[in-house]
Design a protein around this motif. Structure first.
Motif, PDB file in Angstrom:
ATOM      1  N   PRO A   1      59.386  32.923  46.416  1.00 12.22           N
ATOM      2  CA  PRO A   1      60.536  32.132  46.840  1.00 12.22           C
ATOM      3  C   PRO A   1      61.549  32.942  47.635  1.00 12.22           C
ATOM      4  O   PRO A   1      62.009  32.508  48.690  1.00 12.22           O
ATOM      5  N   LYS A   2      61.875  34.121  47.141  1.00 12.39           N
ATOM      6  CA  LYS A   2      62.899  34.932  47.819  1.00 12.39           C
ATOM      7  C   LYS A   2      62.501  35.283  49.250  1.00 12.39           C
ATOM      8  O   LYS A   2      63.346  35.454  50.110  1.00 12.39           O
ATOM      9  N   ASP A   3      61.174  35.390  49.481  1.00 12.79           N
ATOM     10  CA  ASP A   3      60.729  35.779  50.814  1.00 12.79           C
ATOM     11  C   ASP A   3      60.985  34.702  51.858  1.00 12.79           C
ATOM     12  O   ASP A   3      61.162  34.994  53.032  1.00 12.79           O
ATOM     13  N   ILE A   4      60.948  33.440  51.447  1.00 12.89           N
ATOM     14  CA  ILE A   4      60.965  32.396  52.476  1.00 12.89           C
ATOM     15  C   ILE A   4      62.229  31.533  52.500  1.00 12.89           C
ATOM     16  O   ILE A   4      62.566  31.000  53.539  1.00 12.89           O
ATOM     17  N   TYR A   5      62.908  31.381  51.359  1.00 15.06           N
ATOM     18  CA  TYR A   5      64.066  30.482  51.369  1.00 15.06           C
ATOM     19  C   TYR A   5      65.156  31.028  52.285  1.00 15.06           C
ATOM     20  O   TYR A   5      65.478  32.210  52.267  1.00 15.06           O
ATOM     21  N   GLU A   6      65.727  30.113  53.072  1.00 17.14           N
ATOM     22  CA  GLU A   6      66.834  30.511  53.943  1.00 17.14           C
ATOM     23  C   GLU A   6      68.038  29.666  53.605  1.00 17.14           C
ATOM     24  O   GLU A   6      68.020  28.450  53.750  1.00 17.14           O
ATOM     25  N   LEU A   7      69.094  30.340  53.194  1.00 19.76           N
ATOM     26  CA  LEU A   7      70.249  29.614  52.693  1.00 19.76           C
ATOM     27  C   LEU A   7      70.883  28.732  53.769  1.00 19.76           C
ATOM     28  O   LEU A   7      71.315  27.621  53.485  1.00 19.76           O
TER      29      LEU A   7
ATOM     30  N   SER B   1      69.798  22.923  43.706  1.00 23.91           N
ATOM     31  CA  SER B   1      70.194  23.841  42.632  1.00 23.91           C
ATOM     32  C   SER B   1      69.018  24.610  42.058  1.00 23.91           C
ATOM     33  O   SER B   1      69.080  25.826  41.920  1.00 23.91           O
ATOM     34  N   PHE B   2      67.946  23.868  41.705  1.00 29.62           N
ATOM     35  CA  PHE B   2      66.905  24.508  40.884  1.00 29.62           C
ATOM     36  C   PHE B   2      65.707  24.998  41.684  1.00 29.62           C
ATOM     37  O   PHE B   2      64.849  25.668  41.139  1.00 29.62           O
ATOM     38  N   VAL B   3      65.645  24.636  42.957  1.00 28.12           N
ATOM     39  CA  VAL B   3      64.610  25.233  43.787  1.00 28.12           C
ATOM     40  C   VAL B   3      65.231  26.351  44.608  1.00 28.12           C
ATOM     41  O   VAL B   3      64.873  27.516  44.467  1.00 28.12           O
ATOM     42  N   TYR B   4      66.218  25.985  45.425  1.00 29.70           N
ATOM     43  CA  TYR B   4      66.731  26.987  46.370  1.00 29.70           C
ATOM     44  C   TYR B   4      67.664  27.990  45.695  1.00 29.70           C
ATOM     45  O   TYR B   4      67.432  29.200  45.741  1.00 29.70           O
ATOM     46  N   LEU B   5      68.744  27.492  45.077  1.00 28.27           N
ATOM     47  CA  LEU B   5      69.716  28.447  44.529  1.00 28.27           C
ATOM     48  C   LEU B   5      69.090  29.300  43.436  1.00 28.27           C
ATOM     49  O   LEU B   5      69.290  30.512  43.391  1.00 28.27           O
ATOM     50  N   LYS B   6      68.302  28.655  42.542  1.00 30.09           N
ATOM     51  CA  LYS B   6      67.662  29.439  41.488  1.00 30.09           C
ATOM     52  C   LYS B   6      66.688  30.434  42.101  1.00 30.09           C
ATOM     53  O   LYS B   6      66.586  31.587  41.647  1.00 30.09           O
ATOM     54  N   GLY B   7      66.006  30.010  43.162  1.00 31.21           N
ATOM     55  CA  GLY B   7      65.045  30.899  43.811  1.00 31.21           C
ATOM     56  C   GLY B   7      65.712  32.096  44.475  1.00 31.21           C
ATOM     57  O   GLY B   7      65.139  33.173  44.544  1.00 31.21           O
ATOM     58  N   LEU B   8      66.932  31.873  44.951  1.00 28.93           N
ATOM     59  CA  LEU B   8      67.630  32.964  45.650  1.00 28.93           C
ATOM     60  C   LEU B   8      68.489  33.790  44.711  1.00 28.93           C
ATOM     61  O   LEU B   8      69.069  34.796  45.107  1.00 28.93           O
ATOM     62  N   MET B   9      68.580  33.318  43.470  1.00 35.11           N
ATOM     63  CA  MET B   9      69.509  33.942  42.513  1.00 35.11           C
ATOM     64  C   MET B   9      69.128  35.399  42.256  1.00 35.11           C
ATOM     65  O   MET B   9      67.971  35.737  42.180  1.00 35.11           O
TER      66      MET B   9
END
Lengths: 303, 198, 93, 648
Positions: B54-60, B190-198
């Motif tokens: 997740p951290k590799d691909i999510y873009e805030l 919240s639970f896909v992106y933010l949690k993934g980037l947390m």
């Protein structure tokens, strides 16, 4: 009247069939402490359930014989009954108590059969990897460095730790007289602890449907005394051929095969899965681990 | 048909009230549907295989734009229903059109996000994690797409027929649907992106 | 013009933007997993409530008891499906 | 795809005969309809109907056909297992047969039969003129029919699913099940599942909003209560199936990695999702049965239902618990003692509300005046037999003991002991009970009772041996076993029972035929002197159900009205608003069926065209302006007089 006869004949058939067998039923004829625990649990629950059935059947027979229209007279008009709090509380509370009792029994027996059998905690367990492919079972003995196919020999009175996995669809590893079953799955190791009390040959099988050869997927589990077991291992090491990677891969491919014995095992070149539930924490770690059997497996199974 | 004038037009007939309740229950089923998709995602989120995590691909930045577009569209459709209750057809239609445009904008950004992922070698076939991610986002995205067509069909009817018990009822139910998609997005945010980037 | 923008709706919109910003803090500040999850859970459910109550007029109809029961039942099923699946497949206790 | 893969030409004479009979049967229906010029009648009266009674009848008709197909599957299975090393079926056929047996019996027999009964009865029982969304109701039926058709086509074209009705991955993956069989699985279930979800919404709204004035929730007949709760379960359980099947389709046809063995997929996730849906599904087919028994037992004991409130509370409890116990289907998957214990306790807890219901039924009989009609016999047989199913269920619920029962014949015996008396007996009982309401005459009692005894006794002969076989280590789904296992004699006994069951069902079908020809017509509308409102209107029921909507002031209000000789219907006739018929649901079902078929074979362009067809029916619906029609007071008077038997 007819119902009574039907019930009577039913009970009659059950008892004759149950008692008429020459041999006791496999599951109720345990040959090791784990299977004994399960057999005791089953018989205990059967007794309680028979009690419940008896209560229901007595009430049922009473209602049906006493309140038939033919007995009640032409102008009998049944009363209106809303229900009774006392009675309803009774038949809620008693089942609750029964469920509580059964829950205690379940939790205790479940943790018992999941752990190393009582009295054997101090002994060093014999680790055997049991893996299924198509419709056969591979048994790898990491300590002894040998491997068998479709039969497994174990010493009596020594804890055996089966580590189960599958090279394909889910199968279920089951030796009814020694222990309950557990799934063998592709990306995860399941552990099954058992001890055999008495020497003998026990039926083992896959109990989870996994394709067209499923019905033929059974094996023999032979329990032998410690000295016989040592002797057998020696024999295998001396006489059996080595298991090459090529031969193992061709074994995986074919559907059925008879018994096979090898003086080396596949764990060295085809390591078992590590980690938990398909999530390998690190692929490379797994490969290293399998080369160094004795200590690394300990931690993999402690997740 | 009995029309109860004390209620807003969308509630005014028995049939309309049945439809609104029925749609709410459908939304209950949708909660169960998305809960299952979230279950799948949570179970598989660590199953990255050889693919990216997740951290590799999510873009805030992309996510924030999508979130803002969808939150605003939920606000404007609320205003649209408010205008409808005031009987202001033109205002209502304007708000609905703004909503649909914002929804379209959301979709464009979502598709762009998908294209970026695929260019980075993260496709729906790459790993358990990515399969579950694309399915969760894709199901939400398909709901938005369906909503765009549905909303357009309703707008055409409102334009032609004005505010009738039927058209207001349809518009109101559509607004429930659209708000619900926003609720789902909040949980994805919240639970896909933010949690993934947390 | 003013009547087109009722205070409750505007407030709801502002609320949801603020809640989104609060949720964003989990990314920008270093905090424990538990802390982050708590913030996300609170903001997400607060936002959902804003949508359900202020925008979707959940409480306005005569069937509101049914609606609340419906949503509660759905959440019951959803939450237990998620927790139960995690318990069985991931947490492994 | 090669043509010889497309059509399943087999050298197996039995399958070939079955195929030929399907084709000939279809042809016969087609020719018959044309010859008797019934196409128009079929279209206007049935295919386009939105009348809940007719939709219910169609549901039951399809369910009976599926019962026949699933029953033949069962007979073949039992015949194959009757003797060791039997060569009647090979492994592949056996696997297909037990898979389709499970799917057909649960999803295309038990559930539609129940949905059929609730379609016919629920509006009548709550004093409504129709369901909340008549059009949606027709859509539900046609989606169900499309799914059923699709699954049955698999028998002839492409091959049936063969990975068990549970279709566990990785076995059901493309790698291990390369035929299109499991594509049929995912798509046929998906389409009919959507229909079922719509039914769920429809009936919740119907029951909550369309009850006759005065009928508060706690004055609803028990069948209505059970159906309400069932539909709640449907609404929250079926979306899980929708997702699971979609993931299955994606994995098999689009190369995703949900349940794969590498790249981070997880095979156990399928088992988990499947049972999250499938356990509540069990209660979906059991709870309405509880409602049916409650109605029948209180009618023929001539007594109100004992402990009504605790009956309702226990059903609500069961519905909540049904979502918390799914893991008991895979205790052996290797999760920890903690997880297994939690699910064990939740599972056994279900026995408590079920027990409450059992005792309430027994005490309904207490001080009653019991007449042994056919429906009552089925209801009474249910109590002792289902109790066996129930207590063995508790035994299976104990995680540790389940390590020995799991996947064995003990389990098979248990769930047949639950589902056959629980569901099959109930739908047969309900079928006999409500038959006169729909058709205006009763089924023959002698034949009914003969069928009952055959079915009940044979059932026990067929399934009791399986408990013992299970404890002796016989696993389920084995197409053959060797002589030395000693499983032979009991399996033979079970086969004899299966033959008896088949005979019982033949008697049942013969009874339908016999009664249609010779049974005396019943004009009273209330042949049993029953209690709930559906008996207050005429039999057969007029299209508008009630000329005047009754006012309900108590549970069993109709009974008290009869007893106190008070009028049940008060007021004047008023014009009645009715929904108009429409071909849109039928066409939508056809489009779905084609879409599903093309999807099965991954023929994308025809699939897209059919999908556009589906959307076309939806667009038509949203722009359609249909306000239904009114039945005038004069017409109501005319119909009512005719139904009362007045000559004009």
């Amino acid at each position: 009247m007819k119902i009574k006869w039907a019930l009577l004949s039913l009970i009659f058939t059950i008892t004759t069939v149950l008692t008429g067998c020459d041999q006791p039923l496999l599951v109720l004829d345990p040959k090791g402490p784990q299977a004994k625990t399960l057999s005791d649990t089953i018989i205990f629950s059967m007794v309680i359930m028979a009690g419940i059935l008896l209560v229901v059947y007595i009430l049922y027979a009473y209602m049906l014989t006493k309140y038939r229209a033919s007995k009640m007279g032409e102008d009998y008009e049944p009363p209106h009954e809303e229900g009774s709090h006392t009675l309803e509380i009774i038949w809620t509370l008693i089942p609750v108590i029964i469920v509580v009792v059964l829950s205690v029994v379940t939790v205790r027996s479940t943790s018992d059969v999941e752990a190393v059998p009582k009295g054997y905690e101090e002994d060093k367990p014999l680790v055997i990897y049991a893996s299924s492919s198509n419709w056969k079972w591979h048994f790898s003995y990491p300590e002894e460095g040998i491997e068998t196919v479709n039969y497994v020999n174990i010493p009596t009175d020594r804890p055996v730790e089966f580590r189960l996995y599958s090279h394909g669809p889910i199968s279920s590893f089951w030796i009814p007289q020694l222990a309950g079953q557990k799934y063998a799955m592709n990306a995860m190791i399941n552990e099954l602890n058992l001890v055999a009390d008495a020497p003998g040959s026990y039926i083992g099988k896959n109990s989870n449907f996994n394709g067209k050869g499923f019905a033929h997927m059974d094996f023999e589990a032979q329990a032998m005394t410690a000295s016989e077991y040592v002797q057998w291992v020696e024999d295998v090491k001396e006489t059996a051929p080595k298991l090459s990677e090529k031969e193992f891969n061709s074994l995986l491919e074919i559907d059925f095969v008879g018994r096979k014995t090898y003086s080396s095992n596949h764990l060295t070149f085809s390591p078992p899965p590590v980690g938990n539930h398909g999530h390998n924490p690190d692929e490379k770690d797994g490969k290293d681990a399998s080369e160094d059997e004795s200590n690394s497996h300990e931690e993999h199974n402690q997740h | 048909m009995k029309i109860d004038n004390s209620l807003p037009l969308e509630y005014s007939t028995e049939e309309n009230r049945l439809k609104i309740l029925g749609f709410w229950i459908f939304l209950g089923a949708e909660i169960a549907l998305f809960s299952t998709l979230f279950t799948v995602y949570f179970v598989l989120v660590n199953g990255v295989g050889n693919g990216p995590s997740p951290k590799d691909i999510y873009e805030l930045k992309m996510v924030l734009i999508q979130t803002f577009l969808l939150l605003t569209s939920s606000f404007t459709i609320g205003l649209g229903i408010h205008a409808m209750r005031l009987g202001l057809k033109k205002a209502m239609m304007t708000f609905f059109i703004i909503t649909l445009v914002l929804g379209l904008g959301f979709l464009v950004f979502e598709i762009e996000e998908f294209i970026t992922y695929v260019h980075e070698g993260a496709t729906i076939q790459t790993s358990g994690f990515l399969s579950s991610l694309f399915t969760l986002l894709g199901t939400h995205g398909l709901h938005v797409t369906f909503g765009l067509f549905w909303g357009t069909a309703i707008l055409m009817q409102v334009k032609k027929q004005g505010f009738t018990p039927e058209t207001t009822n349809k518009s109101f139910i559509f607004s429930l649907y659209w708000h619900f998609l926003d609720v789902v997005w909040i949980f994805i945010f919240s639970f896909v992106y933010l949690k993934g980037l947390m | 013009m003013k009547q087109l923008f009722p205070v409750s709706h505007v407030m709801g919109f502002v609320f949801s933007l603020v809640l989104s910003l609060v949720a964003l803090t989990v990314v920008f500040y270093d905090m424990s997993y538990a802390m982050g999850m708590t913030i996300l859970l609170i903001t997400a459910f607060a936002q959902a409530s804003v949508q359900l109550l202020m925008f979707m007029h959940m409480g306005e109809s005569k069937d509101k008891v049914t609606l609340y029961t419906n949503i509660a039942y759905a959440l019951f099923v959803g939450v237990f499906t998620i927790l139960g699946s995690l318990l069985l497949l991931v947490w492994d206790i | 795809m090669k043509w010889d893969e497309f059509f399943v030409f087999t050298h197996d004479p039995m399958l070939f005969a079955a195929m030929i009979s399907i084709v000939l049967g279809g042809l016969a229906i087609f020719v018959g309809l044309t010859y008797f010029k019934k196409w128009g009648y079929l279209w206007t009266e049935w295919l386009t109907t939105v009348d809940h009674k007719r939709i219910g009848v169609m549901y039951i008709l399809v369910a009976l056909v599926m019962l026949f197909r699933g029953g033949v599957d069962a007979l073949l299975m039992r015949a194959q297992s009757a003797v060791p090393e039997n060569g009647l079926l090979n492994a592949q056929h056996y696997n297909e047969i037990f898979t389709t047996h499970g799917l057909l019996m649960i999803l295309f027999m038990a559930m539609p039969f129940i949905i059929g009964l609730m379609n016919v009865i629920i509006p009548l029982q709550i004093g409504a003129r129709d369901v909340a969304f008549p059009r949606l109701n027709a859509v539900s039926f046609w989606l169900f029919a499309a799914g059923a058709a699709l699954l049955n086509i698999s028998f002839v074209i492409g091959g049936s699913p063969d990975a068990g009705w549970t279709a566990y991955f990785p076995l059901a993956s493309l790698e291990y099940s390369p035929t299109v069989g499991n594509n049929y699985y995912s798509l046929a279930l998906q389409i009919s599942g959507i229909g079922t979800l719509m039914t769920g919404i429809n009936f919740i709204v119907t029951i909550l909003k369309m009850r006759a004035p005065g009928m508060t929730l706690m004055k609803m007949p028990m069948f209505t209560w059970s159906v309400l709760i069932t539909n709640v379960i449907i609404v929250f359980a079926f979306p899980v199936l929708t997702v699971a099947l979609a993931l299955m389709m994606l994995d098999r046809q689009f190369g995703t990695q949900f349940f794969t063995m590498s790249n981070g997929g997880m095979d156990m996730l399928w088992a988990n999702l499947f049972w999250v849906w499938a356990h509540p599904e069990v209660y979906i087919v059991i709870l309405p049965a509880f409602g049916i028994y409650s109605e029948i037992i209180s009618t023929f004991a001539r007594k109100n239902l004992y402990g009504y409130k605790s009956m309702v509370v226990s059903m609500v409890a069961i519905s909540l618990l049904s979502f918390l116990v799914w893991a008991h289907h895979f205790y052996t998957m290797g999760q920890g003692v903690m997880a297994n214990s939690i699910f064990s306790i939740a599972t056994m807890a279900i026995a408590v509300p079920t027990g409450v219901k059992m005792f309430n039924w027994l005490f309904t009989l207490h001080k009653g005046k019991i007449t042994f009609t056919t429906p009552m016999l089925y209801s009474l047989a249910f109590i002792p037999i289902f109790t066996i199913g129930g207590v063995t269920g508790v035994m299976l619920g104990m995680a540790s003991a389940d390590y020995q029962y799991h996947n064995t014949m003990f389990l098979v015996a248990h769930f047949h002991y639950v589902l056959i008396p629980g569901t099959v007996f109930a739908v047969i009982a309900g079928f006999h009970y409500w038959y006169p309401k729909v058709f205006g005459y009763q089924l023959n009692e002698r034949l009914g009772k003969l069928g009952f005894w055959l079915i009940t006794i044979s059932f026990n002969v067929a399934f009791m041996p399986l408990f013992i076989l299970g404890l002796n280590g016989m696993t389920r789904r084995m197409y053959t076993y060797s002589e030395e296992t000693g499983f032979g004699p009991l399996n033979m006994l079970s086969f004899v029972g299966a033959l008896g069951l088949a005979l019982g069902f033949i008697v049942l079908v013969y009874n339908i035929y016999w009664s249609a020809r010779y049974s005396p017509r019943d004009t009273s509308g209330d042949p049993y002197d029953a209690r709930s409102p559906e008996w207050s209107t005429h039999s057969p029921v007029p299209v508008y159900n009630f000329a005047i909507v009754p006012t309900i002031n108590s549970l069993d209000a109709f009974w008290y009205a009869k007893k106190n000789k008070a009028p049940f219907f008060e007021g004047k006739y008023e014009p009645i608003h009715m929904p108009s018929n429409s071909g849109q649901p039928f066409l939508m079902g056809v489009a779905f069926c084609f879409w599903g078929f093309f999807m099965v074979f991954s023929w994308w362009i025809p699939a897209i065209i059919s999908a556009l067809g589906i959307f076309a029916t939806m667009i038509y619906r949203t722009f359609e302006r249909d306000h239904g029609y009114y039945i005038s007071v004069e017409e109501i008077e005319r119909t009512e007089n005719a139904l009362r038997g007045d000559k004009q």
